[in-house]
Design an enzyme around this catalytic site. Structure first.
Site, PDB file in Angstrom:
ATOM      1  N   TYR A   1       0.881  -1.187  -0.032  1.00  0.00           N
ATOM      2  CA  TYR A   1       0.053  -0.044   0.044  1.00  0.00           C
ATOM      3  C   TYR A   1       0.874   1.185   0.002  1.00  0.00           C
ATOM      4  O   TYR A   1       0.441   2.378   0.345  1.00  0.00           O
ATOM      5  CB  TYR A   1      -0.981   0.169   1.112  1.00  0.00           C
ATOM      6  CG  TYR A   1      -1.890  -0.983   1.239  1.00  0.00           C
ATOM      7  CD1 TYR A   1      -2.959  -1.048   0.354  1.00  0.00           C
ATOM      8  CD2 TYR A   1      -1.780  -2.229   1.853  1.00  0.00           C
ATOM      9  CE1 TYR A   1      -3.816  -2.126   0.161  1.00  0.00           C
ATOM     10  CE2 TYR A   1      -2.693  -3.480   1.656  1.00  0.00           C
ATOM     11  CZ  TYR A   1      -3.610  -3.376   0.978  1.00  0.00           C
ATOM     12  OH  TYR A   1      -4.543  -4.295   0.913  1.00  0.00           O
TER      13      TYR A   1
ATOM     14  N   TYR B   1     -11.611  -1.292  -0.084  1.00  0.00           N
ATOM     15  CA  TYR B   1     -11.424  -1.053   1.303  1.00  0.00           C
ATOM     16  C   TYR B   1     -10.326  -0.416   1.830  1.00  0.00           C
ATOM     17  O   TYR B   1     -10.124   0.225   2.714  1.00  0.00           O
ATOM     18  CB  TYR B   1     -11.763  -2.421   2.148  1.00  0.00           C
ATOM     19  CG  TYR B   1     -10.530  -2.982   2.779  1.00  0.00           C
ATOM     20  CD1 TYR B   1      -9.733  -3.622   1.831  1.00  0.00           C
ATOM     21  CD2 TYR B   1      -9.966  -2.570   3.953  1.00  0.00           C
ATOM     22  CE1 TYR B   1      -8.794  -4.416   2.233  1.00  0.00           C
ATOM     23  CE2 TYR B   1      -8.975  -3.454   4.460  1.00  0.00           C
ATOM     24  CZ  TYR B   1      -8.327  -4.424   3.547  1.00  0.00           C
ATOM     25  OH  TYR B   1      -7.077  -4.901   3.894  1.00  0.00           O
ATOM     26  N   ARG B   2      -9.281  -0.399   0.877  1.00  0.00           N
ATOM     27  CA  ARG B   2      -7.918   0.279   1.065  1.00  0.00           C
ATOM     28  C   ARG B   2      -7.136   0.268  -0.091  1.00  0.00           C
ATOM     29  O   ARG B   2      -7.369  -0.677  -1.005  1.00  0.00           O
ATOM     30  CB  ARG B   2      -7.230  -0.757   2.213  1.00  0.00           C
ATOM     31  CG  ARG B   2      -6.074  -0.631   2.801  1.00  0.00           C
ATOM     32  CD  ARG B   2      -5.689  -1.693   3.631  1.00  0.00           C
ATOM     33  NE  ARG B   2      -4.353  -1.294   4.484  1.00  0.00           N
ATOM     34  CZ  ARG B   2      -3.790  -2.271   5.280  1.00  0.00           C
ATOM     35  NH1 ARG B   2      -4.467  -3.400   5.284  1.00  0.00           N
ATOM     36  NH2 ARG B   2      -2.722  -1.848   6.151  1.00  0.00           N
TER      37      ARG B   2
END
Ligand code: ADP
Length: 507
Positions: free
Chosen positions: A82, A455-456
């Site tokens: 991420y 969600y992310r």
């Protein structure tokens, strides 16, 4: 857009926290880059600061406002897939909170108050050393921090696996340097800060998750009392099509609360990519053919899909739950099931399902060899087998189209499925790296065609994903921006996080 190095601000930072905790050398900056990125330069910070206390964080924030320097708070910065430690905005200054490592456990009530630098291994060791019978919930790769993971809505495998939902009370440095405690912590000396979530009036804990409204300096979290027993099965399913009925079998038990953890049903590459490298199976660069898939499955004795289901608690209750689970799977065409049982007093199982931190899943970055990496893509679906099958087929086709190896799981929470996919790659393979961005964008567009949101997401795609949340001309993003502007007019805290940019940086 990028932020420029500001020497005067860095002199002020050094005066506030000591020169040795101000890092501006090229090596230092690289240490805070996104090591899984094709171009580590794209999100390179202009430096990093490592304060020792909330008071030092407050001072840094005041200086940042004076010089209009954007900060990027991280806890341990291990958010690989991420963006790792790297900021969205190139040139922002990483605020590395990993020196703040205080742990306060309330043994009786099963809670902990951690500072951001406390890693899963730190907390595990602390509980073991002090013989405290409380269990962690850890993510598959547990080298990050308890606080950073919960704040970014990371997940684990026990019944406490929805980490953000177990947060109870925060201490936060606001973008203007004010210090606030949420929930019951708003009352000086409150004995219930980490026990009662709601507090009085609006709840703010969720406002600091995946957000840039403040810098969290303490986080309260509920921990699972050590259960008397953990039992369950590792199920293997033979065919891709088994995904649908497997989800429809498990979901009712999840919804009614018999199963309290979030079972994650994943494909054969999950094991193979951690235990082996691709070249051990084939030298063919193209899509993995059926022979390879069969060989992998035979070697690891796994199905096309695998899932671990576990029950936690008193032995009697766990055994009764197992009987209900057996009945549910009774007539289903499973390939195999392997029972698992841990009882208090047994040696630790050494696995995330029993709350033990591990790092070996990180090995999947080495699947292709070279300098490896991966990117996460995780849309949220309604919890239905047919929808999961459709999602699988469409996503699988995109993996084939872009010549990537399919790596996916469907995590079952009480009312939704999170389809976590990984794009594993070799940064030294320019052909492959040239396909990653286009594939990621195609995946997001595919999910959006069904109005599934992620969600992310990775720092490169925060605007893209925020843009898919488009009800009423992106009213939610506009609300987030209004809050941002009110709290952080100079845009000093994590500009661009979750697509939220301060007014001074919005074009
Ligand atoms: P980990 O410690 O697990 O490696 P990170 O430090 O990478 O996790 O945090 C994940 C993300 O959560 C960061 O990129 C940042 O956006 C946010 N974050 C982490 N810690 C804090 C904090 N203390 N305050 C505010 N946001 C944070």
């Amino acid at each position: 857009m990028s932020a420029r190095f500001n020497p005067a601000a860095f002199r002020a930072f050094a005066a506030a926290i000591g020169q040795e905790w101000v890092m501006t050398g090229d090596d230092d900056r690289l240490a805070f880059a996104d090591h899984f990125a094709a171009d580590e330069n794209k999100h390179l910070p202009s430096g990093a600061l490592s304060p020792a206390s909330a008071e030092e964080v407050r001072e840094i924030v005041r200086i940042a406002n004076r010089y209009k320097v954007p900060l990027w708070p991280i806890s341990r910065g291990k958010n690989f897939g991420y963006g790792g430690a790297a900021p969205v905005l190139k040139g922002a200054v990483v605020l590395d909170l990993s020196r703040m490592k205080q742990i306060e456990v309330d043994r009786e009530n099963g809670t902990v108050l951690v500072e951001p630098g406390v890693g899963f291994f730190d907390l595990y060791d602390y509980l073991q050393a002090n013989k405290i019978p409380l269990w962690l919930s850890v993510p598959g790769n547990s080298w990050g921090s308890v606080a950073g993971n919960a704040l970014d809505r990371g997940v684990g495998y026990t019944s406490y696996g929805d980490h953000a939902s177990r947060i109870c009370g925060l201490e936060v440095v606001l973008p203007d340097g004010d210090l606030v405690r949420t929930g019951m912590g708003a009352m000086q000396g409150s004995p219930t800060w980490n026990l009662y979530r709601n507090g009085f009036g609006p709840g703010w804990d969720a406002m600091f998750c995946q957000s840039n409204f403040g810098i969290v300096t303490k986080l309260g979290l509920w921990l699972m009392p050590e259960p008397e027993a953990v039992a369950g099965y590792d199920y293997e399913f033979d065919k891709p099509d088994d995904l649908g009925w497997a989800i429809d079998t498990i979901m009712p038990l999840r919804r009614e609360g018999l199963i309290q953890q979030s079972p994650s049903i994943g494909n054969w590459l999950r094991s193979a990519a951690v235990m082996t490298t691709r070249e051990q199976w084939t030298s063919d660069k193209g899509p993995l053919d059926e022979k390879v898939v069969t060989a992998i499955r035979e070697r690891f004795k796994i199905g096309w899909w695998s899932v671990q289901i576990r029950f936690y608690g008193h032995l009697d209750v766990v055994e009764a739950s197992m009987r209900v689970l057996d009945r549910a799977f009774d007539k289903q065409p499973i390939l195999s099931k392997k029972p698992a049982l841990w009882k208090r007093g047994d040696p630790p199982e050494g696995s995330p399902v029993t709350g033990v931190p591990v790092t070996f899943p990180l090995a999947n970055a080495n699947w292709h060899g070279g300098r490896g990496g991966h990117l996460g893509y995780s849309p949220v679906l309604p919890p239905r087998g047919d929808l999961a099958m459709d999602q699988f087929k469409r996503t699988y086709a995109l993996y084939q189209k872009y010549g990537m190896d399919y790596h996916a799981s469907f995590s079952m929470s009480e009312r939704s499925l999170v389809n976590v996919n990984q794009l594993l790659y070799d940064k030294d393979d320019p052909g492959m790296m040239g396909r990653v961005d286009a594939m990621f964008r195609a995946l997001v567009a595919d999910a959006k065609s069904l109005n599934y949101g992620e969600y992310r997401t990775h720092i490169d795609y925060m605007d893209l994903v925020a843009g898919t949340y488009d009800f009423n001309d992106r009213a939610l993003l506009r609300l987030n921006q209004r809050v941002k502007d009110a709290l952080d007019p100079n845009g000093v805290v994590a500009p661009g996080k979750s697509g939220i940019w301060p007014k001074v940086m919005r074009s």
